[in-house]
Design a protein around this motif. Sequence first.
Motif, PDB file in Angstrom:
ATOM      1  N   PRO A 246      89.427  41.542 -36.032  1.00 23.69           N
ATOM      2  CA  PRO A 246      91.096  42.216 -35.217  1.00 23.69           C
ATOM      3  C   PRO A 246      91.838  40.808 -35.662  1.00 23.69           C
ATOM      4  CG  PRO A 246      89.245  43.292 -33.864  1.00 23.69           C
ATOM      5  CD  PRO A 246      88.298  42.139 -35.285  1.00 23.69           C
ATOM      6  N   ARG A 247      93.090  41.148 -35.484  1.00 20.60           N
ATOM      7  CA  ARG A 247      93.659  40.202 -35.286  1.00 20.60           C
ATOM      8  C   ARG A 247      95.059  40.115 -34.566  1.00 20.60           C
ATOM      9  NH1 ARG A 247      98.262  38.279 -38.597  1.00 20.60           N
ATOM     10  NH2 ARG A 247      98.214  40.952 -39.966  1.00 20.60           N
ATOM     11  N   PHE A 248      96.119  39.225 -34.180  1.00 18.26           N
ATOM     12  CA  PHE A 248      96.751  39.490 -33.464  1.00 18.26           C
ATOM     13  C   PHE A 248      98.031  39.413 -34.300  1.00 18.26           C
ATOM     14  CE2 PHE A 248      93.392  38.784 -30.237  1.00 18.26           C
ATOM     15  CZ  PHE A 248      93.711  39.626 -28.790  1.00 18.26           C
ATOM     16  N   PRO A 249      99.237  39.822 -33.442  1.00 17.19           N
ATOM     17  CA  PRO A 249     100.530  39.859 -34.485  1.00 17.19           C
ATOM     18  C   PRO A 249     100.533  38.701 -34.371  1.00 17.19           C
ATOM     19  CG  PRO A 249     100.418  41.241 -33.383  1.00 17.19           C
ATOM     20  CD  PRO A 249      98.893  40.735 -32.827  1.00 17.19           C
TER      21      PRO A 249
ATOM     22  N   ALA B  70      95.743  43.327 -30.594  1.00  9.02           N
ATOM     23  CA  ALA B  70      95.354  43.263 -31.885  1.00  9.02           C
ATOM     24  C   ALA B  70      94.991  44.000 -32.988  1.00  9.02           C
ATOM     25  CB  ALA B  70      93.774  43.003 -32.013  1.00  9.02           C
ATOM     26  N   LEU B  71      95.118  44.014 -34.284  1.00  7.68           N
ATOM     27  CA  LEU B  71      94.993  45.042 -34.809  1.00  7.68           C
ATOM     28  C   LEU B  71      93.903  44.647 -35.691  1.00  7.68           C
ATOM     29  CD1 LEU B  71      98.976  44.495 -36.240  1.00  7.68           C
ATOM     30  CD2 LEU B  71      97.795  46.513 -34.911  1.00  7.68           C
ATOM     31  N   ASP B  72      93.792  45.989 -35.813  1.00 10.02           N
ATOM     32  CA  ASP B  72      92.159  46.042 -37.029  1.00 10.02           C
ATOM     33  C   ASP B  72      92.424  47.104 -38.066  1.00 10.02           C
ATOM     34  OD1 ASP B  72      89.843  45.905 -38.245  1.00 10.02           O
ATOM     35  OD2 ASP B  72      88.889  45.266 -36.275  1.00 10.02           O
TER      36      ASP B  72
ATOM     37  N   SER C  23      87.433  49.632 -35.640  1.00  8.19           N
ATOM     38  CA  SER C  23      88.277  49.158 -35.566  1.00  8.19           C
ATOM     39  C   SER C  23      88.163  48.750 -33.867  1.00  8.19           C
ATOM     40  CB  SER C  23      89.415  50.339 -35.094  1.00  8.19           C
ATOM     41  OG  SER C  23      89.150  51.030 -34.512  1.00  8.19           O
ATOM     42  N   VAL C  24      89.291  47.789 -33.123  1.00  7.45           N
ATOM     43  CA  VAL C  24      89.352  47.297 -31.879  1.00  7.45           C
ATOM     44  C   VAL C  24      88.740  48.227 -30.883  1.00  7.45           C
ATOM     45  CG1 VAL C  24      90.485  45.668 -30.480  1.00  7.45           C
ATOM     46  CG2 VAL C  24      91.294  45.996 -32.134  1.00  7.45           C
ATOM     47  N   GLN C  25      87.290  47.911 -30.621  1.00  5.73           N
ATOM     48  CA  GLN C  25      87.034  48.413 -29.449  1.00  5.73           C
ATOM     49  C   GLN C  25      87.194  48.633 -27.939  1.00  5.73           C
ATOM     50  OE1 GLN C  25      85.973  51.665 -29.887  1.00  5.73           O
ATOM     51  NE2 GLN C  25      86.786  51.310 -32.045  1.00  5.73           N
ATOM     52  N   THR C  26      87.256  47.271 -28.370  1.00  2.00           N
ATOM     53  CA  THR C  26      86.996  45.523 -26.079  1.00  2.00           C
ATOM     54  C   THR C  26      87.641  44.699 -26.518  1.00  2.00           C
ATOM     55  OG1 THR C  26      85.158  44.488 -26.907  1.00  2.00           O
ATOM     56  CG2 THR C  26      84.822  47.241 -25.587  1.00  2.00           C
ATOM     57  N   TYR C  27      88.637  44.132 -25.399  1.00  2.00           N
ATOM     58  CA  TYR C  27      89.203  42.767 -25.096  1.00  2.00           C
ATOM     59  C   TYR C  27      88.451  42.249 -23.543  1.00  2.00           C
ATOM     60  CZ  TYR C  27      92.909  44.218 -27.670  1.00  2.00           C
ATOM     61  OH  TYR C  27      93.602  45.310 -29.100  1.00  2.00           O
ATOM     62  N   ARG C  28      88.666  40.864 -24.147  1.00  2.00           N
ATOM     63  CA  ARG C  28      88.135  39.794 -23.007  1.00  2.00           C
ATOM     64  C   ARG C  28      88.736  38.993 -22.947  1.00  2.00           C
ATOM     65  NH1 ARG C  28      83.621  39.286 -26.783  1.00  2.00           N
ATOM     66  NH2 ARG C  28      83.398  37.344 -27.209  1.00  2.00           N
ATOM     67  N   LEU C  29      88.384  37.742 -21.485  1.00  2.00           N
ATOM     68  CA  LEU C  29      89.475  36.676 -21.401  1.00  2.00           C
ATOM     69  C   LEU C  29      88.162  35.524 -21.360  1.00  2.00           C
ATOM     70  CD1 LEU C  29      92.162  37.282 -18.482  1.00  2.00           C
ATOM     71  CD2 LEU C  29      92.063  36.974 -21.016  1.00  2.00           C
TER      72      LEU C  29
ATOM     73  N   LEU D 169      83.388  41.941 -35.070  1.00  2.00           N
ATOM     74  CA  LEU D 169      83.537  40.805 -35.034  1.00  2.00           C
ATOM     75  C   LEU D 169      84.597  40.419 -34.617  1.00  2.00           C
ATOM     76  CD1 LEU D 169      84.154  41.498 -39.506  1.00  2.00           C
ATOM     77  CD2 LEU D 169      82.681  40.467 -38.058  1.00  2.00           C
ATOM     78  N   VAL D 170      85.315  39.727 -33.917  1.00  2.37           N
ATOM     79  CA  VAL D 170      86.138  38.600 -33.369  1.00  2.37           C
ATOM     80  C   VAL D 170      87.647  38.418 -33.686  1.00  2.37           C
ATOM     81  CG1 VAL D 170      84.673  38.699 -31.506  1.00  2.37           C
ATOM     82  CG2 VAL D 170      84.921  36.699 -32.677  1.00  2.37           C
ATOM     83  N   GLY D 171      88.460  38.383 -33.159  1.00  3.70           N
ATOM     84  CA  GLY D 171      89.677  38.268 -33.112  1.00  3.70           C
ATOM     85  C   GLY D 171      89.964  37.251 -31.589  1.00  3.70           C
TER      86      GLY D 171
END
Length: 897
Positions: free
Chosen positions: A153-156, A180-182, A189-195, A246-248
């Motif tokens: 994943p990659r944030f724009p 994020a884009l994958d 593709s992108v499944q989850t987000y976390r801080l 994989l993470v971004g």
Amino acid sequence: HLLLFLLFVGPFNCFASYSRATELFYSLKEGLPAGVLIGSLARDLRLPTAGGQHPAALQPPLSFTLASHGLGGQYVQLDNRSGELHTSAMEIDREALCVESSGATIFGSSAVSSSSPSSEPCLLLLDVLVLPQEYFRLVKVKIAIRDVNDNAPRFPVPHIHLSVPENAPVNTRLAIEHPALDPDMGTNSVQTYRLRDNYGVFTLDVEENESGERTPYLIVMGALDRETQDEYVTVIIAEDGGTPPLVGSATLTIGISDINDNCPQFNDSQLNVTLYGNSSLGTHVATVHAVDMDLGSNAQVTYSYSQKVHQPSRDLFHLNESTGAITLSTKVDGDTPKLHRLIILGNGPGCIPAVITVLVTIIKVTMRPPEVVPRFIANEVEGVVYLKELEPINTPIAFFTIRDPDEKYKVSCYLDGDGPFRLSPYKPYNNEYLLETTKPLDFETQQGGEISVVAWNSEGFRVNGGVKVQVLDDNDNSPVFGGELIELSIEENNVPNAFLTKLHATDADSGERGQVSYFLGPDAPSYFALDKTTGVLTVSTQLDREEKEKYRYTVKAVDSGFPPRESIATVTITVLDKNDNSPRFINKDFSFFVPENFPGFGEIGVISVTDADAGQNGWVALSVLNGSDIFVIDTGKGVLRAKVSLDREQQSSYILWIEAVDGGDPALSSTAKITILLLDINDNPPLVLFPQSNMSYLLVLPSTLPGSPITEVYAVDKDTGMNAVIAYSIIGRRGPRPESFRIDPKTGNITLEESLMQNDYGLYRLLVKVSDHGYPEPLHSTVMVNLFVNDTVSNESYIESLLRKEPDISIEEKQPQISIEPTHKKMESASCMPTLVALSIISLGSIALVTGMGIYICLRKGKRHHREDENLEVQIPLNGRINLHMLEKKPMEISNI
């Protein structure tokens, strides 16, 4: 539809289906290497092959050909004979081939077909021609490219900013506008987000829309207060569903926006002020100031009088609504009250006003104070005088005119405070004073201050006139290193661009004049680098202590003033030793020549070895790897010694291996080959091998011709060289005519010199000396050669009894001359032959005469003659006597010949 269903639920390996529409469907993972089998067209089309039921001779060969080598043909290889389809060297990237919303654009040839990555599959389309004519058909091959998790994943944008009001209630949801884009699809593709850090007040949630897009939302989990913390900076992490995932990430800045939740507040509740009654209009009385913790318009404060303030006080004192400054607006006269109570309100939007009370006490005076009027000579801006620190002594600053406005009183003045300033009367004028410097100003000591000029009249009324002075910095200080000598050290074999130190020089000047740059001196080697700004000193190459142990060069610190000033320091770098050199022998092979019988622990030779390292690393210990039971080496001096005396005849040479080990950790070592050659010493006399005994004898027939070899003496010598060169000589004789035999000094051959007569019968005993040519003293052995001249041996016991008797033989001390050729003796014999022939002819007559008489005498007295002969064998005196047993160096085994 059934085929498409199988395409998505089928196993990992490729599958195909066949229909009359002549279409084949395959499934393939992206990113596979070249040569992976996609499918076999002949098998999947059920075409007859050479291995089928029909004879091979009746089956024409099949041919498979791509109708066009377009985009799809770059990614596959088609075997024209077998119809097997493989991946090519060009790797298939599903994300590059199938961009969202793209479709097939090439007709009648291979192309790529796709729609949204999350819905429709990515297809690679191929047209294949099957020949010959009887099997001709056009096959539509569709290859579904399956996604693999090869994109993170990659944030724009790298930084995401989000604003949250400080009064946002708990569970407030705010969408993050840059998810994020994958490019992968499905679970990849992108499944989850976390801080990474939620500060205990935030969390994330993900919402998925109808098209499958996932949007992260920031959720407020706790109370916010901008005045406590106005910003939170954390990292938002997007994770896909691949295995492994994989993470971004991107930086998320959460700004807390202000709301009007604070009101103005005064620090004090009351302010006391004193005002002279003769103060002029506009005199500043006081300033009130209220603070609002909010921002922007929420923090704007206005000031106003309370309704409780009387109108006369309002008219006397003016209040600035914006700044809170109170000034005198009308003249104070005798009717003006002495005390004024000013209640001032601090007003904020939507707030209850803050209140402060200002008590103004007016002191009435009957005279006007002295006046202090400055006139500036130096540069002055808004009441501040600017002086350069390099100005000379007695630099004029300002004129001060001191006067009494009532012109009744005498006025004087003085300078209040410390500093390099002087206030003196400026003659010939009255009440004029000049303010000037008394010593050079130093910005580094004092940047400025306030000069107070005090004027007072004869009634004791005082007035202060202040002047602010600001000293301007000049580039009068050079950069200063901590010391003129900077001593550094580094281990050799360092990594390239190794850090040495960070130079630091201080400059007492300010601004650009105090900014220091660093430079290497011209004597610095090129492989040292100094960062101009930071002063970091590095070395770009490996240093070798054995090549150079110390470096010394200058460095320079330069400020940015004009003109620039600089200072120089000396850098010394000591390269510390590492154990990177093995001990080194001065020769790979050492050879020593030692005489045999050399005394034990005598010095054979010195093994020289060096080690380029220093200290403990350069200390070398020597040891003998082999032969340590015989040889020993002195570690400190390298002296090689033998523990015992060496005998060349037992071993003529020794080969040793010497190991040198240094004192490093870990230790390094090397070896050298030592060859010890023993030089021969004449310590072995010749050893007689033949005859084997002094008691042996040989029968010599009387008919033996002169010059015939009789026997030989054979000896060997264990020494070498001249010490082993053997010479033979007869040193003692015994017999009827002992000179009848001679010995060859070289070969030891004993020959008959003269013809044997009747009187020559009997036992001959020859004492033969066998001598070497050793230095300094030749060694020898002796042997007794016994020759019995007779026709036969009729009585052996008689001969043996003669041999057992120790004969008296005179010793001839002549040394054999083996350098004389044997032919010399033959020449002597040849020279005597004419004389012998002449004597024989002359004697023929007398021989015939006495023949008869001789025969008779011999027959008659034969027996007695033998007895006398026997007595003569024992009793003939010799000039010298020799003990045969003493002459023999080694005992000999006795045997008869």
